[in-house]
Design a protein around this motif. Structure first.
Motif, PDB file in Angstrom:
ATOM      1  N   PHE A 173      -2.030  -1.180  -0.395  1.00  0.00           N
ATOM      2  CA  PHE A 173      -2.787   0.073  -0.511  1.00  0.00           C
ATOM      3  C   PHE A 173      -2.532   0.951   0.703  1.00  0.00           C
ATOM      4  N   GLU A 174      -2.234   2.196   0.486  1.00  0.00           N
ATOM      5  CA  GLU A 174      -2.219   3.190   1.565  1.00  0.00           C
ATOM      6  C   GLU A 174      -2.591   4.524   0.936  1.00  0.00           C
ATOM      7  N   LYS A 175      -3.636   5.150   1.505  1.00  0.00           N
ATOM      8  CA  LYS A 175      -4.218   6.358   0.896  1.00  0.00           C
ATOM      9  C   LYS A 175      -3.152   7.408   0.535  1.00  0.00           C
ATOM     10  N   GLY A 176      -3.159   7.842  -0.713  1.00  0.00           N
ATOM     11  CA  GLY A 176      -2.305   8.954  -1.140  1.00  0.00           C
ATOM     12  C   GLY A 176      -0.931   8.548  -1.643  1.00  0.00           C
ATOM     13  N   LEU A 177      -0.455   7.366  -1.260  1.00  0.00           N
ATOM     14  CA  LEU A 177       0.912   6.983  -1.646  1.00  0.00           C
ATOM     15  C   LEU A 177       1.022   6.703  -3.137  1.00  0.00           C
ATOM     16  N   GLN A 178      -0.009   6.033  -3.677  1.00  0.00           N
ATOM     17  CA  GLN A 178       0.055   5.667  -5.095  1.00  0.00           C
ATOM     18  C   GLN A 178       0.197   6.913  -5.980  1.00  0.00           C
ATOM     19  N   GLU A 179      -0.452   8.006  -5.547  1.00  0.00           N
ATOM     20  CA  GLU A 179      -0.396   9.242  -6.336  1.00  0.00           C
ATOM     21  C   GLU A 179       1.007   9.860  -6.267  1.00  0.00           C
ATOM     22  N   LEU A 180       1.660   9.745  -5.097  1.00  0.00           N
ATOM     23  CA  LEU A 180       2.981  10.368  -4.936  1.00  0.00           C
ATOM     24  C   LEU A 180       4.077   9.619  -5.676  1.00  0.00           C
ATOM     25  N   LEU A 181       3.876   8.295  -5.835  1.00  0.00           N
ATOM     26  CA  LEU A 181       4.955   7.478  -6.391  1.00  0.00           C
ATOM     27  C   LEU A 181       5.380   7.918  -7.799  1.00  0.00           C
TER      28      LEU A 181
END
Ligand code: UGA
Length: 423
Positions: free
Chosen positions: A47-55
């Motif tokens: 988990f790292e804030k914001g990365l999942q959305e960018l992927l």
């Protein structure tokens, strides 16, 4: 620009997705096939804030996950090395992943025609790039530095939990390079950033990274030491820190006393810098003390429990917060680990809760009791230790419980047998 990022950890993936979002074409390489499989499915391995959305936004467009280096290297003008440099048992850094990636890059570079710029983002002790990294790449590629390829050290200053924000809003960009280095590509890459860009030697860039982390951890051990004295004097270290912080020479940041710093960087980097200094016949007394204060800090809660209760052996201890700080599922070097180890040594019953880090902590301590709900943990424990500053711990019902708050989380202390760590 086409970029290859080697290493899909926090730094690698944040860098890769950050540049992909800035419309560069990024190939993200890792030799961990499981990680690449997950990324190809649009899932992050942590988990790292914001990365999942960018992927998913960038996947197979500007961001390509790959387990083969040759194609991506050939197509890329810049190669970022972002592999881990963990601690060895003797405190020095383990360069195995660096050596392995330099060897792989070197072997693949052999057949590449274009000039490449290789950027070291991994944290390496001063002189590593000059003395080890460049010779390895030259050896395996049979190519010459600054004729066929260049190497730069551009350290990363990301904080876990805030890495993407740090990527887009850096305080400064440090570029370590050989004197006569060409800056065209780098200047183009950083043209959209408005912060100061400092060009220094390779080893100076490496030292800036170590010195920054040493200074930040020094501030934490400093305020923890002042906090321990405040506790004995019946004073609140947060009020003291607030009063100090208005002096611009001191500043208000990184003066939150607590159970000591954790995470994958501060302890590892301090140990490595101490070892380097010792190898140069210098004893870094201050750096050694930062670690010593930090090693003792989590155990302060155990002293408080022993002071409060005559008999401790039947106590149920509830540990609220397991990650090394809020906003992450990372438990590496977390103060909670040192506290739980000591509670196990004392044979106490341990209850544990964390909103994100339960799976990671279960791997370390499979035999303690984990709760899925923090209020349930409170209701079923005699002593509550708040170890991580998760905001959701603020408004739980602690009435009637003995609570040791190591992060100054609770405001409403009515009906609570409240004990602050340094206040
Ligand atoms: C740290 C540095 O802050 C980053 O600049 C650096 O890039 C990174 O290491 C790295 O070298 O990779 P990080 O480990 O993610 O970042 O976390 P921090 O926010 O620095 O916190 C480290 C520890 O110090 C945590 O356990 C935190 O709770 C503790 N801390 C922090 C305090 O106890 N008090 C404070 O005032 C600040």
């Amino acid at each position: 620009m086409n970029i290859t990022v080697v290493g899909a950890g926090y730094v690698g993936l944040t860098t890769a997705l950050g540049y992909a979002n800035l419309k560069h074409k990024v190939f993200c390489y890792d030799n961990d096939l499981e990680k690449i499989k997950l990324l190809k499915k649009g899932k992050l391995p942590f988990f790292e804030k914001g990365l999942q959305e960018l992927l998913p936004l960038n996947l197979n467009k500007n961001f390509v996950a790959t387990d083969t280096l040759i194609d991506s290297l050939d197509k890329s003008s810049m190669i970022f090395i972002c592999v881990g440099t963990p601690s060895l048992n003797n405190g020095k850094i383990d360069l195995e992943y660096i050596f392995q990636s330099c060897k792989e890059i070197g072997m693949n570079l052999k057949s590449c025609k274009d000039y490449k710029t290789i950027v070291i983002k991994s944290t390496v002790i001063p002189k590593t790039t000059e003395e080890l990294i460049i010779p390895i790449i030259e050896k395996y590629s049979s190519k010459k530095i600054q004729i066929d390829f260049d190497v730069k050290v551009i350290p990363e200053f990301f904080q876990e939990g805030n890495a993407l924000h740090n990527f887009f809003n850096p305080d400064r960009i440090i570029i370590g390079q050989i004197n006569s280095s060409n800056n065209l590509l780098i200047d183009e890459l950083y043209s959209s950033f408005t912060c100061p860009v400092l060009k220094v030697s390779l080893a100076t860039a490496e030292m800036i990274k170590y010195s920054s982390n040493a200074f930040l951890s020094c501030k934490i051990s400093f305020i923890n030491e002042i906090g321990n004295i405040c506790k004995l004097l019946g004073l609140d270290v947060y009020e003291v820190a607030n009063g100090m912080g208005y002096d611009p020479r001191i500043g208000p940041y990184f003066l939150n006393a607590g159970p000591g710093f954790g995470g994958s960087c501060f302890t590892k980097d301090l140990q490595a810098l101490i070892k380097k200094a010792e190898s140069l016949d210098y004893t870094p007394l201050l750096l050694q003390s930062i670690l010593e204060v930090n090693n003792n800090q989590p155990l302060k809660v155990i002293n408080l429990i022993k002071k409060k209760f005559n008999k401790i052996d039947s106590l149920k201890i509830g540990v609220l917060g397991l990650s090394f700080k809020e906003g992450t599922d990372d438990v590496r070097e977390s103060p909670a680990i040192y506290i739980i180890k000591e509670l196990i040594n004392l044979n106490l019953i341990i209850h544990a809760y964390d909103p994100m880090a339960l799976p990671n902590m279960k791997k370390k301590f499979p035999n303690i009791k984990y709760f899925e709900n923090p209020q349930e943990l409170i209701n079923n424990s005699d002593v509550i230790l708040i170890v991580t500053a998760w905001p959701q711990f603020k408004n739980l019902n602690y009435i009637g419980k003995y609570v040791i708050d190591t992060r100054k989380v609770i405001d409403n202390k009515k009906g609570v047998d409240y004990e602050g760590l340094c206040w």
